[in-house]
Motif scaffolding. Structure first.
Motif, mmCIF file in Angstrom:
data_model
loop_
_atom_site.group_PDB
_atom_site.id
_atom_site.type_symbol
_atom_site.label_atom_id
_atom_site.label_comp_id
_atom_site.label_asym_id
_atom_site.label_seq_id
_atom_site.Cartn_x
_atom_site.Cartn_y
_atom_site.Cartn_z
ATOM 1 N N GLY A 36 1.728 2.602 5.586
ATOM 2 C CA GLY A 36 1.543 3.909 4.961
ATOM 3 C C GLY A 36 1.650 3.852 3.457
ATOM 4 O O GLY A 36 1.608 2.783 2.843
ATOM 5 N N ILE A 37 1.824 5.027 2.835
ATOM 6 C CA ILE A 37 1.854 5.117 1.375
ATOM 7 C C ILE A 37 3.174 5.675 0.853
ATOM 8 O O ILE A 37 3.321 5.887 -0.343
ATOM 9 C CB ILE A 37 0.689 5.983 0.857
ATOM 10 N N HIS A 43 9.666 4.613 3.142
ATOM 11 C CA HIS A 43 8.699 3.515 3.108
ATOM 12 C C HIS A 43 8.391 3.037 4.530
ATOM 13 O O HIS A 43 9.300 2.674 5.261
ATOM 14 C CB HIS A 43 9.266 2.378 2.275
ATOM 15 N N SER A 44 7.092 3.022 4.978
ATOM 16 C CA SER A 44 5.983 3.537 4.200
ATOM 17 C C SER A 44 5.139 4.534 5.014
ATOM 18 O O SER A 44 4.544 5.428 4.459
ATOM 19 C CB SER A 44 5.119 2.376 3.722
ATOM 20 N N LEU A 45 5.143 4.399 6.344
ATOM 21 C CA LEU A 45 4.314 5.287 7.164
ATOM 22 C C LEU A 45 5.172 6.388 7.782
ATOM 23 O O LEU A 45 5.293 6.509 9.003
ATOM 24 C CB LEU A 45 3.585 4.501 8.254
ATOM 25 N N VAL A 58 3.072 12.795 3.586
ATOM 26 C CA VAL A 58 3.170 12.771 5.048
ATOM 27 C C VAL A 58 1.817 13.083 5.680
ATOM 28 O O VAL A 58 1.383 12.414 6.627
ATOM 29 C CB VAL A 58 4.234 13.765 5.544
ATOM 30 N N ILE A 59 1.132 14.083 5.148
ATOM 31 C CA ILE A 59 -0.172 14.452 5.689
ATOM 32 C C ILE A 59 -1.175 13.327 5.495
ATOM 33 O O ILE A 59 -1.982 13.024 6.397
ATOM 34 C CB ILE A 59 -0.655 15.769 5.067
ATOM 35 N N LYS A 60 -1.129 12.654 4.343
ATOM 36 C CA LYS A 60 -2.013 11.498 4.136
ATOM 37 C C LYS A 60 -1.695 10.398 5.130
ATOM 38 O O LYS A 60 -2.608 9.734 5.653
ATOM 39 C CB LYS A 60 -1.877 10.989 2.704
ATOM 40 N N ASN A 61 -0.406 10.186 5.406
ATOM 41 C CA ASN A 61 -0.029 9.184 6.412
ATOM 42 C C ASN A 61 -0.546 9.569 7.796
ATOM 43 O O ASN A 61 -1.020 8.714 8.559
ATOM 44 C CB ASN A 61 1.487 9.013 6.448
ATOM 45 N N ARG A 62 -0.454 10.845 8.143
ATOM 46 C CA ARG A 62 -0.989 11.286 9.436
ATOM 47 C C ARG A 62 -2.499 11.077 9.494
ATOM 48 O O ARG A 62 -3.043 10.696 10.540
ATOM 49 C CB ARG A 62 -0.639 12.759 9.671
#
Length: 273
Positions: A36-37, A43-45, A58-62
């Motif tokens: 993830g980012i 860290h990180s997802l 969080v939304i970008k990870n989803r």
């Protein structure tokens, strides 16, 4: 030799390959903390919106997970998760609930199930027990979030009972108990153990050992399995992951090991049309 039902993919996901053999286009598994980012301590997802992380991250990870699974986030369904044993049947009309915001999650539920294809059931974890349910002949899938309160509240047996009321023979139901905190890392007090003793038949061997006066090491995975078998599920229909979230903080977030300031993984299960 104990069979591990999850395999780690190149995308740093844990998947349940044996369920794919049923040919129902099923995808089921568990995310790790990798790929993830997010930044420390997430860290990180991190895919949990309720842990004081930046919601946009969080939304970008989803969305990253949705691409890995080829399952649009708009088709996810997530419950509120209040550490209870309430379960709800969901459908395509529930698509998107809890997917992009906390306040849109389905209120007051820790368990979800559906027969609707193209619907991804999702729940969130950082030590609690994910329970996966699948009835291949009936094309029914389910998820339950089982912390100790949900476990002694018999969320697993309640799912079984609801499926029986849907006309599903208990012998047609498969369950996998997913990655969660292991017994060696999960110390609880006597109040928890009293609740465990009330939930578990006296004929069962206690799934805990005393670690020091008034404190015990509790095996939540074994307790869930014992309760499912007591509910009538054949023992060969239940498989358990050996992954411990607290011992593998290189791979997982752990609320207990990381003293509460950490991210969340997600369990997921869906059938594609």
């Amino acid at each position: 030799m104990v069979h591990e039902p999850f395999i780690q993919t190149e995308d740093d996901l844990l998947l349940i390959p044996e369920w794919e053999k049923h040919g129902r286009h099923i995808i089921a598994g568990f995310t790790t903390r990798l790929g993830g980012i997010g930044q420390t301590p997430y860290h990180s997802l991190n895919v949990g919106l309720h842990v004081s992380d930046d919601d946009s991250i969080v939304i970008k990870n989803r969305q990253l997970v949705s691409v890995k699974l080829d399952f649009p986030v708009e088709q996810w369904v997530i419950g509120e998760q209040i550490h209870d044993s309430n379960i709800k049947k969901v459908s395509r009309s529930d698509w998107g609930k809890g997917a992009l915001s906390l306040n849109s999650a389905i209120n007051g539920v820790d368990g979800l199930y559906t027969k609707d294809k193209d619907t991804l059931l999702v729940s969130l974890y950082a030590d609690c027990v994910p329970l996966y349910f699948f009835a291949p002949k009936h094309e029914m899938i389910g998820l339950a979030h089982a912390g100790w309160k949900g476990t002694v509240g018999k969320i697993g047996p309640k799912m079984i009972e609801m499926w029986k009321n849907e006309g599903i023979d208990i012998n047609d139901i498969l369950v996998i108990i997913g990655p969660s905190i292991g017994q060696e890392e999960y110390e609880v007090d006597a109040n928890v153990i009293r609740a465990v003793d009330q939930a578990l038949p006296q004929t069962e061997a206690p799934p805990y050992i005393e670690s020091r006066p008034g404190h015990f090491l509790l095996d939540l995975k074994t307790l869930n399995k014992q309760l499912l078998i007591e509910a009538g599920l054949p023992s060969n229909c239940v498989k358990t992951s050996q992954y411990c979230t607290a011992r593998r903080t290189d791979l997982f977030f752990s609320h207990r090991k990381e003293q509460g300031k950490t991210g969340r993984m997600m369990s997921f299960i869906g059938m594609k049309s």
